[in-house]
Design an enzyme around this catalytic site. Sequence first.
Site, PDB file in Angstrom:
ATOM      1  N   GLY A  36      20.556-113.570  -9.150  1.00 55.05           N
ATOM      2  CA  GLY A  36      21.399-113.036  -8.587  1.00 55.05           C
ATOM      3  C   GLY A  36      20.883-111.546  -8.043  1.00 55.05           C
ATOM      4  O   GLY A  36      20.035-111.048  -8.263  1.00 55.05           O
ATOM      5  N   GLY A  90      21.806-102.676  -6.755  1.00 56.85           N
ATOM      6  CA  GLY A  90      20.675-102.003  -6.892  1.00 56.85           C
ATOM      7  C   GLY A  90      19.362-102.864  -6.552  1.00 56.85           C
ATOM      8  O   GLY A  90      18.297-102.211  -6.239  1.00 56.85           O
ATOM      9  N   THR A 149      17.286-107.209  -7.301  1.00 57.22           N
ATOM     10  CA  THR A 149      17.511-108.652  -7.615  1.00 57.22           C
ATOM     11  C   THR A 149      17.036-108.888  -8.847  1.00 57.22           C
ATOM     12  O   THR A 149      15.991-108.328  -9.565  1.00 57.22           O
ATOM     13  CB  THR A 149      16.630-109.100  -6.508  1.00 57.22           C
ATOM     14  OG1 THR A 149      17.129-108.696  -5.278  1.00 57.22           O
ATOM     15  CG2 THR A 149      16.738-110.750  -6.649  1.00 57.22           C
ATOM     16  N   VAL A 150      17.884-109.932  -9.671  1.00 57.65           N
ATOM     17  CA  VAL A 150      17.437-110.259 -10.981  1.00 57.65           C
ATOM     18  C   VAL A 150      16.755-111.971 -10.727  1.00 57.65           C
ATOM     19  O   VAL A 150      17.358-112.645 -10.287  1.00 57.65           O
ATOM     20  CB  VAL A 150      18.611-110.457 -11.765  1.00 57.65           C
ATOM     21  CG1 VAL A 150      18.312-110.911 -13.405  1.00 57.65           C
ATOM     22  CG2 VAL A 150      19.306-109.248 -11.958  1.00 57.65           C
ATOM     23  N   ASP A 202      29.102 -98.834 -16.848  1.00 57.62           N
ATOM     24  CA  ASP A 202      28.959 -99.947 -15.662  1.00 57.62           C
ATOM     25  C   ASP A 202      29.697-101.290 -16.334  1.00 57.62           C
ATOM     26  O   ASP A 202      29.129-102.297 -16.221  1.00 57.62           O
ATOM     27  CB  ASP A 202      27.701-100.161 -14.964  1.00 57.62           C
ATOM     28  CG  ASP A 202      27.818-100.812 -13.600  1.00 57.62           C
ATOM     29  OD1 ASP A 202      28.898-101.105 -13.443  1.00 57.62           O
ATOM     30  OD2 ASP A 202      26.894-101.281 -13.045  1.00 57.62           O
TER      31      ASP A 202
HETATM   32  P1  ATP Z   1      25.522-104.232 -10.113  1.00 55.64           P
HETATM   33  O1  ATP Z   1      24.126-104.183  -9.435  1.00 55.64           O
HETATM   34  O2  ATP Z   1      26.441-103.554  -9.741  1.00 55.64           O
HETATM   35  O3  ATP Z   1      25.109-104.004 -11.695  1.00 55.64           O
HETATM   36  P2  ATP Z   1      25.607-107.114 -10.369  1.00 55.64           P
HETATM   37  O4  ATP Z   1      25.660-107.050 -12.488  1.00 55.64           O
HETATM   38  O5  ATP Z   1      26.356-108.190 -10.201  1.00 55.64           O
HETATM   39  O6  ATP Z   1      25.974-105.578 -10.105  1.00 55.64           O
HETATM   40  P3  ATP Z   1      22.801-107.370 -11.163  1.00 55.64           P
HETATM   41  O7  ATP Z   1      22.725-106.797 -12.457  1.00 55.64           O
HETATM   42  O8  ATP Z   1      21.726-107.173 -10.108  1.00 55.64           O
HETATM   43  O9  ATP Z   1      24.109-107.265 -10.500  1.00 55.64           O
HETATM   44  O10 ATP Z   1      22.788-108.919 -11.636  1.00 55.64           O
HETATM   45  C1  ATP Z   1      22.824-109.957 -10.665  1.00 55.64           C
HETATM   46  C2  ATP Z   1      23.121-111.322 -11.435  1.00 55.64           C
HETATM   47  O11 ATP Z   1      21.991-111.796 -12.118  1.00 55.64           O
HETATM   48  C3  ATP Z   1      24.491-111.089 -12.490  1.00 55.64           C
HETATM   49  O12 ATP Z   1      25.455-111.319 -11.610  1.00 55.64           O
HETATM   50  C4  ATP Z   1      24.096-112.239 -13.502  1.00 55.64           C
HETATM   51  O13 ATP Z   1      24.803-113.488 -12.946  1.00 55.64           O
HETATM   52  C5  ATP Z   1      22.398-112.405 -13.372  1.00 55.64           C
HETATM   53  N1  ATP Z   1      21.868-111.724 -14.342  1.00 55.64           N
HETATM   54  C6  ATP Z   1      21.468-110.277 -14.694  1.00 55.64           C
HETATM   55  N2  ATP Z   1      20.964-110.331 -15.888  1.00 55.64           N
HETATM   56  C7  ATP Z   1      20.634-111.556 -16.357  1.00 55.64           C
HETATM   57  C8  ATP Z   1      20.031-111.976 -17.570  1.00 55.64           C
HETATM   58  N3  ATP Z   1      19.421-111.070 -18.597  1.00 55.64           N
HETATM   59  N4  ATP Z   1      20.273-113.393 -17.969  1.00 55.64           N
HETATM   60  C9  ATP Z   1      20.620-114.133 -16.856  1.00 55.64           C
HETATM   61  N5  ATP Z   1      21.396-113.851 -15.796  1.00 55.64           N
HETATM   62  C10 ATP Z   1      21.132-112.735 -15.827  1.00 55.64           C
END
Ligand code: ATP
Length: 375
Positions: A169, A173, A175-176, A279
Amino acid sequence: MLWLLCGPCGAMDSQALVIRIKIPDGAAVDWTVHSAPQLLFRDVLDVIGQVLPDATTTAFEYEDEDGDRITVRSDEEMKAMLSYYYSTVMEQQVNGQLIEPLQIYPRACKPPGKRNIHGLKVNTRAGAGSGASEALPSNSLKKSSAELKKILANGQMNEQDIRYRDILGHGNGGTVYKAYHVRSGKILAVKVIPLDITLELQKQIMSELEILYKCDSSYIIGFYGAFFVENRISLCTEFMDGGSLDVYRKIPEHVLGRIAVAVVKGLTYLWSLKILHRDVKPSNMLVNTRGQVKLCDFGVSTQLVNSIAKTYVGTNAYMAPERISGEQYGIHSDVWSLGISFMELALGRFPYPQIQKNQGSLMPLQLLQCIVDEV
Ligand code: ATP
Ligand code: MG
């Protein structure tokens, strides 16, 4: 009054709890507790003191279902251990198995040199913490977790050992990614955030992140390490195969109740370490197919939060009114975000109909004025 029964564990009466104290040389002492509900952390330390009179024991550990060691340092943590233990007892009873005693591992006091800049103990011991288990045969779980911790303790988490697979996702900030860690054979979630900052700030962020190694709760995402490459930071954490709660739409109340317990426990744990989450929102609540719920993306590094905020200016819809208005942030602000998140998860829509929210995106302040005004 508590007493020790040495030797093999005898038949248990329905109220009795048998605690097996494992001693460093491989032996064990069984202790039968007849008043388990009244048992205090101090009582356990006293008994360990009798078993190991030469050691200064300040905490003890137990193993969770993955074989990861969980540290107990307070009455509250002990309650969590007992409730975990009783759940395993129930499972053993249902399966007609012999009831195993509760095994604990005394932990000796660490020398002051092991303390980090926050004055908190850094857990550099192999085998601690919770971790994901994907892609591993069960007998290699323990070894892998220990190896991973060892690599981290030596500061060896680096880009060369990481193979990026899918994108999980995008956030505001960065990309994960789902990624494979070659040395441990473990699946990780790696969050990559582009940041144009000085070397000095990078060092400061790395040292602020150190506190994450100390986080040891089954309600908080496991942290494996962080590193900078060029102008981006990579944060390696436990992979949660169920993703985040923002994609689950309306969650039935009985399920949400259980999720709420886990989230509140996670927050209480962070607050006990003097960390505010900052957050709280459904996309920062992760689930896995083992039924665990864990919090991620909490603002442990002020410098990291500030550096991201400089690049991605905005406010999110879960922010408390006092925060939208730029006033002081406190535990109550986390509680507000928790309430809004759970309303959304219960209703299946964001609770303020005036706010058309694209999940995860930042909002103009004017749009959020209704939150401030309605209070
Ligand atoms: P923000 O940047 O405001 O925190 P967000 O939480 O939607 O917004 P990210 O923290 O970058 O964005 O996460 C993007 C997506 O990646 C999440 O919505 C989640 O579905 C996935 N994700 C994040 N961390 C993990 C993890 N440890 N395991 C599995 N999926 C994850
Ligand atoms: Mg997030």
